[in-house]
Design an enzyme around this catalytic site. Structure first.
Site, PDB file in Angstrom:
ATOM      1  CD  GLU A 168      -3.487  -0.572   2.557  1.00  0.00           C
ATOM      2  OE1 GLU A 168      -3.055  -0.077   3.186  1.00  0.00           O
ATOM      3  OE2 GLU A 168      -3.478  -1.519   2.621  1.00  0.00           O
ATOM      4  CD  GLU A 366      -3.293  -5.860   3.814  1.00  0.00           C
ATOM      5  OE1 GLU A 366      -4.018  -5.011   4.320  1.00  0.00           O
ATOM      6  OE2 GLU A 366      -2.305  -5.590   4.375  1.00  0.00           O
TER       7      GLU A 366
HETATM    8  C1  BG6 Z   1      -4.342  -2.407   5.940  1.00  0.00           C
HETATM    9  C2  BG6 Z   1      -2.547  -2.286   6.135  1.00  0.00           C
HETATM   10  O1  BG6 Z   1      -4.057  -0.832   5.366  1.00  0.00           O
HETATM   11  O2  BG6 Z   1      -4.801  -2.493   6.501  1.00  0.00           O
HETATM   12  C3  BG6 Z   1      -2.597  -2.761   7.660  1.00  0.00           C
HETATM   13  O3  BG6 Z   1      -1.713  -3.143   5.200  1.00  0.00           O
HETATM   14  C4  BG6 Z   1      -4.058  -2.452   8.521  1.00  0.00           C
HETATM   15  O4  BG6 Z   1      -1.322  -2.674   7.530  1.00  0.00           O
HETATM   16  C5  BG6 Z   1      -5.500  -2.603   7.771  1.00  0.00           C
HETATM   17  O5  BG6 Z   1      -2.995  -2.838   9.687  1.00  0.00           O
HETATM   18  C6  BG6 Z   1      -5.988  -2.972   8.363  1.00  0.00           C
HETATM   19  O6  BG6 Z   1      -6.299  -1.318   9.175  1.00  0.00           O
HETATM   20  P1  BG6 Z   1      -6.270  -0.317  10.531  1.00  0.00           P
HETATM   21  O7  BG6 Z   1      -5.750   1.010  10.169  1.00  0.00           O
HETATM   22  O8  BG6 Z   1      -7.277  -0.676  10.631  1.00  0.00           O
HETATM   23  O9  BG6 Z   1      -5.292  -1.406  10.732  1.00  0.00           O
END
Ligand code: BG6
Length: 470
Positions: A168, A366
């Site tokens: 990202e 993800e």
């Molecule tokens: C993604 C990232 O954007 O989402 C992670 O690659 C992150 O590092 C995950 O933890 C969830 O988002 P957040 O802001 O709730 O941690």
């Protein structure tokens, strides 16, 4: 009608996390990262004032954690390497033998247990000393990154299945230069554009170095991509959506996968005097060294509309000069994270990659659901009964399956995340894992979703009411 949805043979079932979010500081030696520094400076920025010093303490639990990967059906897993651990002298200098030893042990153990290591080189965790030199705005930092990447390829290359240059890369640009959720929380689009350009250059230079080493694996990038939907088919709404798409989606996708920059983006940056500085040779490097595999992080769509009000031309230049977010009536929300849940978006994204990016080999890198106070859902054995997460996974995967059946080159699905991990400024507010973590004693307990995941992986699919697909 309920039917079995089966995925292609050798589909990658797994999950992902990153070094800063899971390893803990450990005692190998590690440079201070921007996160550690920011916490010292402004602990109030972090939910419940929890820092990244302990997190999941994976560095001391990796063997047990790999067994949990097996117990939850993983055949692959994405981790990231900590640049600060590999080069404890501020991200440069001599490589740390203790870090190399840790990562070699970890990757060997994964391979021994039938879990393919997907390794990412940079997941938001800049060594602070390099941030002081300008972070991604600095060419010197680009050189340091390429040296770090090349060292990882040489030291660990025999143990890694797939490599990724960045996770990202848009996140740190938005967070550091526009929206205040990453250090140093500035508001400066032009400096953000420079940092974005050098991130893209760093990606290409790392791929160039990787190709020279002729390793037996592939290298790509992991991007957070959201399809952009206009509020209506009115020209002004469509125009707003096109600009948002260029700024947030094509900005990294085009150069990192196709080697070119989107015309619309360049047009806007020129018109508003926001162009970064670069050399002609940089564009050739970017063109010739593109991703060989693409990870798609998908959480929510972008819904936009034309602005209702005029902008203040004296204010700092911002993407919001061109659009407003559209709060669509009736949308479903993950109220804890404040993100919309829209499963079909994952399908639209896969189709875009099939049609506009040469159907490059890709996977869902993800996707997941962060929920607050999950103790509410614990049974008397201390297991979290997270049916909402199981439904979330199935609903998204059903659309991934549909995309595959229409020719999309999607090779796997990695959930965010494996064991509940530390979420940057949100710390432990929302839990995403297949396995819960007791912050007091580090005890790991498989959630109901972890048991489901194992079954799904064993069957290479699940039973689903396909009428739910639109
Ligand atoms: C993604 C990232 O954007 O989402 C992670 O690659 C992150 O590092 C995950 O933890 C969830 O988002 P957040 O802001 O709730 O941690």
């Amino acid at each position: 009608m309920e039917e079995m949805i089966t995925f292609p043979k050798d589909f990658w079932w797994g999950s992902a996390w990153s070094a800063e979010q899971a390893e803990g500081r450990g005692n190998t030696g590690k440079a201070e990262t921007v996160w550690e520094h920011w916490f010292k400076e402004e602990p109030n920025r972090f939910y419940n004032r929890i820092d990244s010093s302990v997190t999941t303490d994976h560095i001391n639990h990796y063997k047990e954690d790999i067994q949990l990967m097996k117990e939850t059906g993983h055949n692959s897993f994405r981790l990231s390497i900590s640049w600060a651990r590999m080069f404890p002298d501020g991200g440069t200098g001599k490589v740390n033998p203790k870090a190399v030893e840790f990562y070699r042990n970890l990757l060997t153990e994964m391979n021994k247990n039938g879990i393919k290591p997907f390794v990412n080189l940079y997941h938001f965790d800049m060594p602070f000393a390099l941030q002081e030199k300008g972070g991604w705005e600095s060419r010197e930092v680009v050189d340091a990154y390429v040296n770090y990447a090349t060292t990882c390829f040489k030291e660990l290359g025999d143990l890694v299945y797939h490599w990724f240059t960045f996770n990202e890369p848009l996140g740190p640009i938005l967070g550091s230069y526009l929206e205040g959720f990453h250090y140093p929380a500035l508001v400066d689009f032009k400096r953000g554009a420079q940092a974005a350009f050098y991130t893209i250059l760093a990606h290409a230079l790392a791929i160039q170095s990787f190709k020279e080493l002729q390793l037996n694996s592939k290298i790509g990038v992991i991007l957070n991509l959201s399809p952009t939907y206009p509020r209506s088919q009115q020209p002004a709404d469509i125009k707003a959506a096109e600009i948002v798409d260029a700024l947030y989606t094509r900005s990294f996708l085009d150069p990192m996968v196709k080697g070119t920059f989107p015309e619309k983006l360049v047009e806007i940056l020129k018109e508003y005097d926001q162009m970064p500085i670069y050399e002609a040779a940089d564009l050739t490097v970017i063109e010739q060294n593109t991703a060989q595999i693409l990870g798609l992080n998908y959480y929510e769509p972008r819904r936009v509309k034309a602005r209702l009000t005029a902008i203040n031309p004296e204010g700092p230049f911002l993407p919001e000069w061109f659009y407003e977010n559209y709060d669509m009536p009736g949308k479903r929300m993950n109220i804890y994270r404040g993100w919309e849940i829209y499963e079909k978006g994952i399908y639209d994204l896969c189709i875009d990659i099939r049609d506009n990016y040469g159907n490059i080999e890709a996977f869902i890198s993800e996707n997941g659901m962060g929920v607050a106070d999950e103790e509410r859902f614990m049974n008397d054995k201390g297991q979290v009964i997270d049916d909402y997460r199981i439904d979330y996974i199935k609903d998204h995967l059903a659309y991934v399956h549909k995309a595959i059946s229409e020719g999309c080159n999607i090779k796997g699905y990695h959930l965010w995340t494996f064991i509940d991990c530390w979420s940057w400024i949100n710390a432990y507010k929302n839990r995403y894992g297949l396995v819960s973590l007791n912050l007091e004693n580090q005890k790991r307990t498989i959630k109901k979703s972890g048991e489901f995941y194992k079954e799904m992986s064993r069957n290479n699919g699940f039973v689903y009411d396909t009428h739910r697909l639109v």
